[in-house]
Scaffold this motif. Structure first.
Motif, PDB file in Angstrom:
ATOM      1  N   CYS A  19      -2.710  -0.420  -4.772  1.00  0.00           N
ATOM      2  CA  CYS A  19      -3.793   0.506  -4.404  1.00  0.00           C
ATOM      3  C   CYS A  19      -4.667   0.826  -5.617  1.00  0.00           C
ATOM      4  O   CYS A  19      -4.152   0.998  -6.721  1.00  0.00           O
ATOM      5  CB  CYS A  19      -3.211   1.805  -3.855  1.00  0.00           C
ATOM      6  N   PRO A  20      -5.975   0.948  -5.400  1.00  0.00           N
ATOM      7  CA  PRO A  20      -6.849   1.305  -6.528  1.00  0.00           C
ATOM      8  C   PRO A  20      -6.589   2.747  -6.969  1.00  0.00           C
ATOM      9  O   PRO A  20      -6.280   3.612  -6.141  1.00  0.00           O
ATOM     10  CB  PRO A  20      -8.258   1.166  -5.940  1.00  0.00           C
ATOM     11  N   TYR A  39      -0.461  -5.758   1.922  1.00  0.00           N
ATOM     12  CA  TYR A  39      -1.851  -6.187   1.826  1.00  0.00           C
ATOM     13  C   TYR A  39      -1.887  -7.591   1.242  1.00  0.00           C
ATOM     14  O   TYR A  39      -1.254  -7.845   0.210  1.00  0.00           O
ATOM     15  CB  TYR A  39      -2.646  -5.215   0.943  1.00  0.00           C
ATOM     16  N   ASP A  48      -5.131   8.720  -2.157  1.00  0.00           N
ATOM     17  CA  ASP A  48      -4.082   8.687  -1.127  1.00  0.00           C
ATOM     18  C   ASP A  48      -4.647   9.026   0.252  1.00  0.00           C
ATOM     19  O   ASP A  48      -4.110   9.880   0.976  1.00  0.00           O
ATOM     20  CB  ASP A  48      -2.938   9.638  -1.488  1.00  0.00           C
ATOM     21  N   ALA A  49      -5.731   8.343   0.604  1.00  0.00           N
ATOM     22  CA  ALA A  49      -6.400   8.638   1.877  1.00  0.00           C
ATOM     23  C   ALA A  49      -5.457   8.488   3.069  1.00  0.00           C
ATOM     24  O   ALA A  49      -5.537   9.241   4.036  1.00  0.00           O
ATOM     25  CB  ALA A  49      -7.606   7.720   2.040  1.00  0.00           C
ATOM     26  N   CYS A  50      -4.557   7.511   2.986  1.00  0.00           N
ATOM     27  CA  CYS A  50      -3.655   7.281   4.127  1.00  0.00           C
ATOM     28  C   CYS A  50      -2.713   8.466   4.328  1.00  0.00           C
ATOM     29  O   CYS A  50      -2.461   8.893   5.461  1.00  0.00           O
ATOM     30  CB  CYS A  50      -2.868   5.992   3.938  1.00  0.00           C
ATOM     31  N   GLY A  75       0.857  -1.181   0.000  1.00  0.00           N
ATOM     32  CA  GLY A  75       0.000   0.000   0.000  1.00  0.00           C
ATOM     33  C   GLY A  75       0.893   1.231   0.000  1.00  0.00           C
ATOM     34  O   GLY A  75       2.071   1.149   0.364  1.00  0.00           O
ATOM     35  N   LYS A  76       0.328   2.353  -0.378  1.00  0.00           N
ATOM     36  CA  LYS A  76       1.128   3.579  -0.342  1.00  0.00           C
ATOM     37  C   LYS A  76       1.470   3.971   1.093  1.00  0.00           C
ATOM     38  O   LYS A  76       2.299   4.842   1.319  1.00  0.00           O
ATOM     39  CB  LYS A  76       0.363   4.703  -1.045  1.00  0.00           C
ATOM     40  N   ASN A  77       0.797   3.328   2.062  1.00  0.00           N
ATOM     41  CA  ASN A  77       1.131   3.563   3.480  1.00  0.00           C
ATOM     42  C   ASN A  77       2.279   2.668   3.944  1.00  0.00           C
ATOM     43  O   ASN A  77       2.538   2.568   5.147  1.00  0.00           O
ATOM     44  CB  ASN A  77      -0.102   3.334   4.351  1.00  0.00           C
ATOM     45  N   CYS A  82      -8.112   3.195   5.211  1.00  0.00           N
ATOM     46  CA  CYS A  82      -7.803   2.662   3.878  1.00  0.00           C
ATOM     47  C   CYS A  82      -8.983   1.896   3.289  1.00  0.00           C
ATOM     48  O   CYS A  82      -9.514   0.976   3.917  1.00  0.00           O
ATOM     49  CB  CYS A  82      -6.588   1.736   3.987  1.00  0.00           C
ATOM     50  N   PRO A  83      -9.377   2.229   2.069  1.00  0.00           N
ATOM     51  CA  PRO A  83     -10.489   1.494   1.454  1.00  0.00           C
ATOM     52  C   PRO A  83     -10.191   0.007   1.253  1.00  0.00           C
ATOM     53  O   PRO A  83     -11.117  -0.804   1.219  1.00  0.00           O
ATOM     54  CB  PRO A  83     -10.696   2.208   0.117  1.00  0.00           C
ATOM     55  N   ARG A  84      -8.932  -0.348   1.166  1.00  0.00           N
ATOM     56  CA  ARG A  84      -8.595  -1.760   0.981  1.00  0.00           C
ATOM     57  C   ARG A  84      -8.914  -2.564   2.246  1.00  0.00           C
ATOM     58  O   ARG A  84      -8.939  -3.789   2.206  1.00  0.00           O
ATOM     59  CB  ARG A  84      -7.106  -1.914   0.620  1.00  0.00           C
ATOM     60  N   CYS A  97      -8.454   5.708  -5.216  1.00  0.00           N
ATOM     61  CA  CYS A  97      -8.168   6.182  -3.850  1.00  0.00           C
ATOM     62  C   CYS A  97      -7.232   7.374  -3.940  1.00  0.00           C
ATOM     63  O   CYS A  97      -6.129   7.272  -4.459  1.00  0.00           O
ATOM     64  CB  CYS A  97      -7.520   5.096  -2.987  1.00  0.00           C
TER      65      CYS A  97
END
Ligand code: SF4
Ligand code: SF4
Length: 371
Positions: A180-181, A147, A186-188, A141-143, A242-244, A184
């Motif tokens: 990541c989709p 995953y 970049d919510a994180c 994930g970008k965080n 995170c949406p994931r 998104c």
């Protein structure tokens, strides 16, 4: 002689979420990142967690032929509401000291390998997530978290455990990309309270709340106290948003009995006033990154969380800590927290402390100014 399939079956029987195989080749990307950004990671050496040797496992363990990576879902059961948002979920299942859950199954798995003549080695600070991605178990994930590709509803509530073994097995196809989709935004990164996520897949660990709660030096800087919110040990925020992870978070899970039994001992007031014996018997076996000499940081974190709760119920505890705690960093944070909660009782406690020397008096004066 054990086959790959037999090892996979046994890992699944033992309750692991997934298992994969990769080579013992160096983790060049991780090594390059560490070298380029060493000023962010040099503290790991002083903490006995040097990350660099783990990037070349074969150099440290020449007999190793394969890395078997096990994936453990540490969020199979729900955690008590009073602990959620204060203690990272990973740590509520951590049994590296008590050895009563995951460590038992890991031992059984290693024994299973040994019965077939396969020796396994645990290499401190192997880049376990990178090993897992290279073994096809997950994407990033970008965080910066891993995953799962299969199971756990493709969420990040997993611990990767890389075991070096002295027998060669065919590796799995790597999945080292970011998963990541595109929708998104970049919510994180946006949600990280302390801006530790500086760019996609880039973290400044020294600004991460997890680091700050268990390794932060001295009295927490004022500009970080509010952003650190209610977290006392660890932080799950970039996973929660995170949406994931929403598919996993939406479930109703059975209660984690171990965490429920721990909860009263981890009440903020108990943490704030605990002595060394309480810490060693009730806290350290579950969350052990801080030794007893650093009990002050636990107490300081509890005081900061009380302040950020803005709940007047904590004023007597904070006033007591301001007056009695042996460590000025805890007394200083208690003063700040009293200012954050406010009210007549908090004001009286602060007025009694304004004449003190050093940082406690200074924190009390500044807290009063904000009331
Ligand atoms: S764990 Fe918390 S502080 Fe650390 S990067 Fe994630 S949101 Fe930021
Ligand atoms: S919040 Fe978005 S960008 Fe961050 S890890 Fe989750 S999906 Fe990726």
């Amino acid at each position: 002689m054990l086959t790959r399939d037999a090892i996979i079956v046994r890992a699944r029987e033992l309750g692991f979420a997934d298992i994969g195989f990769t080579t013992v080749e160096p983790f060049e990307t991780q090594r390059r990142i560490l070298l380029e950004r060493w000023e962010l990671y040099d503290w790991t050496v002083a903490r006995g967690m040097d990350l660099m040797p783990g990037t070349d496992p074969a150099a440290v363990c020449p007999q190793a032929k394969t890395i078997v990576v096990l994936l453990e879902n540490y969020f199979k059961q729900g955690f008590p509401a009073e602990m959620t948002g204060k203690f990272g979920r990973l740590y509520l299942e951590d049994d590296r000291v008590t050895k009563d859950r995951l460590q038992k199954r890991l031992k059984t798995f290693r024994h299973f390998l040994r019965e077939d003549g396969i020796e396994s080695y645990i290499l401190p600070y192997l880049p376990h997530r990178h090993a897992a991605a290279r073994a096809g178990l997950g994407t990033f994930g970008k965080n910066c978290l891993l995953y799962a590709n299969r199971g756990v509803r493709q969420g990040s509530w997993v611990t990767a455990l890389g075991l070096l073994i002295d027998r060669a097995f065919a590796p799995d196809a790597p999945t080292t990309e970011v998963g990541c989709p595109s929708w998104c935004r970049d919510a994180c990164l946006a949600a990280c309270p302390t801006r530790a996520l500086t760019a996609p897949r880039k973290i400044d660990p020294r600004r991460c709340i997890s680091y700050l709660t268990y390794f932060g030096e001295g009295l927490t800087p004022r500009e970080l106290r509010e952003p650190m919110g209610m977290w006392v040990y660890g932080c799950d925020h970039c996973q929660n948003v995170c949406p994931r992870n929403q598919a996993w978070l939406a479930q109703e899970l059975p209660e984690n009995e171990r965490a429920a039994a721990m909860a009263p001992d981890f009440a903020l007031a108990n943490l704030l006033h605990m002595d060394a014996a309480y810490f060693q018997n009730r806290i350290w076996p579950y969350m052990f990154y801080m030794p007893v000499a650093e009990i002050w940081r636990w107490q300081m974190n509890a005081a900061r969380a009380m302040g950020n709760s803005r709940d007047p119920v904590f004023v007597p505890d904070l006033a007591r800590a301001l007056g009695e705690n042996a460590d000025e960093r805890v007394r200083g944070m208690a003063a700040w927290a009293l200012g954050r909660v406010g009210g007549p009782a908090a004001r009286r406690a602060l007025e009694a402390a304004v004449g003190r020397e050093g940082l406690v008096g200074q924190e009390a004066r500044e807290a009063l100014e904000r009331l």
